[in-house]
Design a protein around this motif. Structure first.
Motif, PDB file in Angstrom:
ATOM      1  N   ARG A   9       0.821  -1.204   0.000  1.00 17.98           N
ATOM      2  CA  ARG A   9       0.000   0.000   0.000  1.00 17.98           C
ATOM      3  C   ARG A   9       0.863   1.265   0.000  1.00 17.98           C
ATOM      4  N   ALA A  10       1.993   1.232   0.723  1.00 18.05           N
ATOM      5  CA  ALA A  10       2.886   2.397   0.714  1.00 18.05           C
ATOM      6  C   ALA A  10       3.463   2.607  -0.681  1.00 18.05           C
ATOM      7  N   LEU A  11       3.848   1.506  -1.349  1.00 15.25           N
ATOM      8  CA  LEU A  11       4.361   1.622  -2.723  1.00 15.25           C
ATOM      9  C   LEU A  11       3.283   2.169  -3.648  1.00 15.25           C
ATOM     10  N   GLN A  12       2.043   1.742  -3.467  1.00 12.90           N
ATOM     11  CA  GLN A  12       0.934   2.246  -4.278  1.00 12.90           C
ATOM     12  C   GLN A  12       0.805   3.766  -4.135  1.00 12.90           C
ATOM     13  N   ILE A  13       0.932   4.265  -2.903  1.00 11.66           N
ATOM     14  CA  ILE A  13       0.833   5.709  -2.673  1.00 11.66           C
ATOM     15  C   ILE A  13       1.963   6.447  -3.371  1.00 11.66           C
ATOM     16  N   VAL A  14       3.202   5.960  -3.192  1.00 12.76           N
ATOM     17  CA  VAL A  14       4.359   6.665  -3.743  1.00 12.76           C
ATOM     18  C   VAL A  14       4.348   6.626  -5.270  1.00 12.76           C
ATOM     19  N   VAL A  15       3.946   5.499  -5.863  1.00 13.09           N
ATOM     20  CA  VAL A  15       3.831   5.433  -7.328  1.00 13.09           C
ATOM     21  C   VAL A  15       2.814   6.454  -7.817  1.00 13.09           C
ATOM     22  N   ASN A  16       1.708   6.602  -7.098  1.00 16.01           N
ATOM     23  CA  ASN A  16       0.705   7.600  -7.478  1.00 16.01           C
ATOM     24  C   ASN A  16       1.280   9.012  -7.403  1.00 16.01           C
ATOM     25  N   LEU A  17       1.982   9.326  -6.311  1.00 14.46           N
ATOM     26  CA  LEU A  17       2.546  10.669  -6.155  1.00 14.46           C
ATOM     27  C   LEU A  17       3.598  10.959  -7.217  1.00 14.46           C
ATOM     28  N   LEU A  18       4.486   9.989  -7.461  1.00 13.28           N
ATOM     29  CA  LEU A  18       5.515  10.186  -8.485  1.00 13.28           C
ATOM     30  C   LEU A  18       4.899  10.287  -9.876  1.00 13.28           C
ATOM     31  N   GLY A  19       3.900   9.443 -10.156  1.00 16.08           N
ATOM     32  CA  GLY A  19       3.244   9.493 -11.461  1.00 16.08           C
ATOM     33  C   GLY A  19       2.595  10.839 -11.710  1.00 16.08           C
ATOM     34  N   ASN A  20       1.926  11.388 -10.693  1.00 14.86           N
ATOM     35  CA  ASN A  20       1.335  12.721 -10.825  1.00 14.86           C
ATOM     36  C   ASN A  20       2.410  13.781 -11.041  1.00 14.86           C
ATOM     37  N   ALA A  21       3.499  13.671 -10.274  1.00 14.39           N
ATOM     38  CA  ALA A  21       4.571  14.662 -10.398  1.00 14.39           C
ATOM     39  C   ALA A  21       5.166  14.659 -11.799  1.00 14.39           C
ATOM     40  N   VAL A  22       5.371  13.475 -12.364  1.00 17.12           N
ATOM     41  CA  VAL A  22       5.899  13.377 -13.730  1.00 17.12           C
ATOM     42  C   VAL A  22       4.892  13.956 -14.724  1.00 17.12           C
ATOM     43  N   ALA A  23       3.620  13.597 -14.545  1.00 20.80           N
ATOM     44  CA  ALA A  23       2.588  14.041 -15.494  1.00 20.80           C
ATOM     45  C   ALA A  23       2.428  15.550 -15.506  1.00 20.80           C
ATOM     46  N   TYR A  24       2.581  16.204 -14.357  1.00 23.01           N
ATOM     47  CA  TYR A  24       2.348  17.645 -14.273  1.00 23.01           C
ATOM     48  C   TYR A  24       3.621  18.481 -14.377  1.00 23.01           C
ATOM     49  N   SER A  25       4.762  17.827 -14.547  1.00 23.33           N
ATOM     50  CA  SER A  25       6.017  18.563 -14.718  1.00 23.33           C
ATOM     51  C   SER A  25       6.218  18.921 -16.182  1.00 23.33           C
ATOM     52  N   PRO A  26       6.805  20.077 -16.471  1.00 24.58           N
ATOM     53  CA  PRO A  26       7.085  20.429 -17.870  1.00 24.58           C
ATOM     54  C   PRO A  26       8.254  19.615 -18.399  1.00 24.58           C
ATOM     55  N   ARG A  27       8.338  19.475 -19.722  1.00 30.43           N
ATOM     56  CA  ARG A  27       9.483  18.785 -20.316  1.00 30.43           C
ATOM     57  C   ARG A  27      10.762  19.511 -19.885  1.00 30.43           C
ATOM     58  N   GLY A  28      11.725  18.739 -19.440  1.00 30.45           N
ATOM     59  CA  GLY A  28      12.951  19.317 -18.905  1.00 30.45           C
ATOM     60  C   GLY A  28      12.897  19.549 -17.402  1.00 30.45           C
ATOM     61  N   GLY A  29      11.732  19.272 -16.791  1.00 31.13           N
ATOM     62  CA  GLY A  29      11.575  19.478 -15.359  1.00 31.13           C
ATOM     63  C   GLY A  29      12.195  18.349 -14.544  1.00 31.13           C
ATOM     64  N   THR A  30      12.243  18.555 -13.238  1.00 33.72           N
ATOM     65  CA  THR A  30      12.832  17.572 -12.327  1.00 33.72           C
ATOM     66  C   THR A  30      11.873  17.285 -11.183  1.00 33.72           C
ATOM     67  N   VAL A  31      11.697  16.020 -10.882  1.00 36.92           N
ATOM     68  CA  VAL A  31      10.922  15.593  -9.725  1.00 36.92           C
ATOM     69  C   VAL A  31      11.907  15.192  -8.634  1.00 36.92           C
ATOM     70  N   ARG A  32      11.723  15.706  -7.442  1.00 43.24           N
ATOM     71  CA  ARG A  32      12.653  15.459  -6.333  1.00 43.24           C
ATOM     72  C   ARG A  32      11.939  14.760  -5.184  1.00 43.24           C
ATOM     73  N   MET A  33      12.677  13.853  -4.537  1.00 45.51           N
ATOM     74  CA  MET A  33      12.169  13.166  -3.348  1.00 45.51           C
ATOM     75  C   MET A  33      13.150  13.371  -2.205  1.00 45.51           C
ATOM     76  N   ARG A  34      12.590  13.553  -1.030  1.00 50.61           N
ATOM     77  CA  ARG A  34      13.419  13.740   0.161  1.00 50.61           C
ATOM     78  C   ARG A  34      12.822  12.955   1.316  1.00 50.61           C
ATOM     79  N   LEU A  35      13.677  12.287   2.077  1.00 54.50           N
ATOM     80  CA  LEU A  35      13.240  11.442   3.188  1.00 54.50           C
ATOM     81  C   LEU A  35      13.787  12.021   4.489  1.00 54.50           C
ATOM     82  N   LYS A  36      12.909  12.175   5.488  1.00 58.90           N
ATOM     83  CA  LYS A  36      13.372  12.703   6.776  1.00 58.90           C
ATOM     84  C   LYS A  36      12.489  12.189   7.896  1.00 58.90           C
ATOM     85  N   ARG A  37      13.046  12.261   9.114  1.00 62.60           N
ATOM     86  CA  ARG A  37      12.304  11.889  10.324  1.00 62.60           C
ATOM     87  C   ARG A  37      11.961  13.154  11.102  1.00 62.60           C
TER      88      ARG A  37
END
Length: 441
Positions: free
Chosen positions: A336-364
């Motif tokens: 289920r966690a992978l399902q959420i992250v795939v959805n978020l990344l997929g949206n980020a890619v879809a809404y980014s302009p060509r040449g754009g960058t999607v970034r992920m950051r992990l913190k506690r």
């Protein structure tokens, strides 16, 4: 895990350290041809069909054999992105002459499956995909209980569980497929390791199940109706369209190949809607619950990035390497966690302009592990942000694809794991979604 990218001539363009190790052991090197034969065959299939393809393959040498679930995602420039997960390792056959021969599945089964000693799925027959729409990427390496809901006999007996305790064959285990609600019967032959210990089952699924063998109420299951009415016909439409597109039976006019591509794309969109409706029905049940396991949110983020590497390359978008902490254990359900992250990344890619960058950051922070997914898109006005988590609401209806259920389901799944899904954005400033789950530390 490993990730890699090969060009149109199967030359290695890039790969992480794990891939380089495996490829080097097979006498390959960066810039040269892909040396892993089984992976190379998968690459050529994906490129030829121009659709993502996933298989379980064996990669090994004279010491160790590894069963890897490999996903090959073709790009528009005929490159192929690879993402693989190691399912299990065992002594190579040449190094273990005393190993017991392979076990055959139960005769007459509609399709077969295999699990290891921990009852985690290591193999799923192709018929499971064509008949039931099961996704090997989701099922493989997950507990068998994630694939089937087992049903006890009237006397409380559970043949499969008794077989585990006694390390013996079993038959007559009533079950329901979680993905579609179809009633099935399971049987399995026990597998032993070199020392004679329990090493799992080679199982079979029998779909001709008498009505009396299952409890009342499943015959009208929502998922089963969707499977029968929509999922299987859509799967057939997609498969036939891709066959036309790949010209498997001979040359096809270019216009018809384009039509077939449109049909396949529309079919996948509808199949995605069916899957979302099934998920929505599940999460809205009063008894819906997720597993409470330690999961590495960093590993999940990297897996999701690998799965979307091909789509990102096709869109001209870069998914940057995960920053912040390399790994952080949270409490939740891996699938289920992978399902959420795939959805978020997929949206980020879809809404980014060509040449754009999607970034992920992990913190506690404050007893939670947080994964941030940020894009360079047009952003979401503040007054629109609460609405994007509602049913059938999309951030931008002018963009193609999507059905407005992804973020609704993702937030409900996060909440079911005692977490949260939030967004920070502004018009023209991109968007940053944060998945927060309880810290396992």
């Amino acid at each position: 895990m490993f990730h890699a990218l090969v060009d149109a001539d199967d030359r290695v363009l890039s790969g992480d350290a794990r891939f380089a190790e495996l490829n080097d052991r097979a006498a390959g090197r960066a810039g040269a041809g892909l040396a892993l034969a089984a992976v190379g065959a998968l690459v050529r299939i994906a490129r030829g069909l121009r659709v993502p393809v996933a298989r379980t393959v064996t990669i090994g040498d004279d010491r160790v054999d590894g069963d890897w679930h490999v996903r090959a995602v073709p790009g528009e420039d005929r490159t192929v992105a690879l993402a693989a997960t190691l399912l299990r390792e065992r002594p190579a056959a040449a190094a273990a002459p005393g190993m017991i021969a392979e076990v055959s599945p139960p005769a007459g089964a509609a399709w077969t499956w295999e699990v290891d000693a921990g009852l985690r799925v290591t193999r799923l027959a192709p018929e499971a995909v064509t008949r039931h729409g099961l996704d090997p990427v989701v099922v493989l390496a997950q507990p068998l209980a994630g694939l089937f809901v087992l049903t006890a006999h009237s006397d409380g007996a559970m043949p499969l569980l008794e077989a585990v305790s006694n390390a013996r064959d079993f038959a007559g285990q009533a079950a329901t497929l979680r993905a579609c609600g179809e009633r099935v019967m399971l049987a399995g032959h026990v597998r032993h390791d070199v020392g004679g210990g329990f090493a799992g089952f080679v199982g079979g699924v029998f779909t001709d199940v008498p009505e009396a063998s299952v409890p009342d109420g499943l015959t009208n299951n929502f998922n089963a109706r969707l499977h029968r009415v929509l999922r299987m016909p859509l799967g057939t439409i997609i498969a036939q369209a891709e066959s036309i597109r790949a010209a498997v039976d001979g040359p096809v006019d270019a216009h018809y190949m384009d039509y077939a591509a449109d049909i396949a794309s529309a079919g996948r969109h509808l199949l995605g809607l069916v899957d979302d409706l099934v998920d929505m029905e599940a999460i809205e049940r009063s008894d819906f619950a997720t597993a409470r396991d330690p999961i590495d949110l960093g590993e999940i983020a990297r897996t999701a990035a690998g799965l979307l590497a091909g789509a990102a390359a096709q869109a001209g978008v870069t998914i940057a390497p995960l920053s912040g902490e390399a790994s952080a254990l949270a409490i939740g359900e891996h699938r289920r966690a992978l399902q959420i992250v795939v959805n978020l990344l997929g949206n980020a890619v879809a809404y980014s302009p060509r040449g754009g960058t999607v970034r992920m950051r992990l913190k506690r922070r404050d007893g939670h592990v947080r994964l941030l997914v940020a894009d360079d898109g047009r952003g979401i006005p503040e007054h629109e942000q609460p609405r994007i988590f509602e049913k059938f609401v999309r951030g931008d209806d002018s963009e193609p694809g999507g059905n407005g259920l992804g973020l609704y389901i993702a937030r409900r799944l996060a909440q079911a794991m005692d977490g949260a899904l939030t967004v920070e954005s502004g018009a023209g400033e991109g968007a940053c979604f944060t998945l927060s789950l309880p810290d396992a530390a």
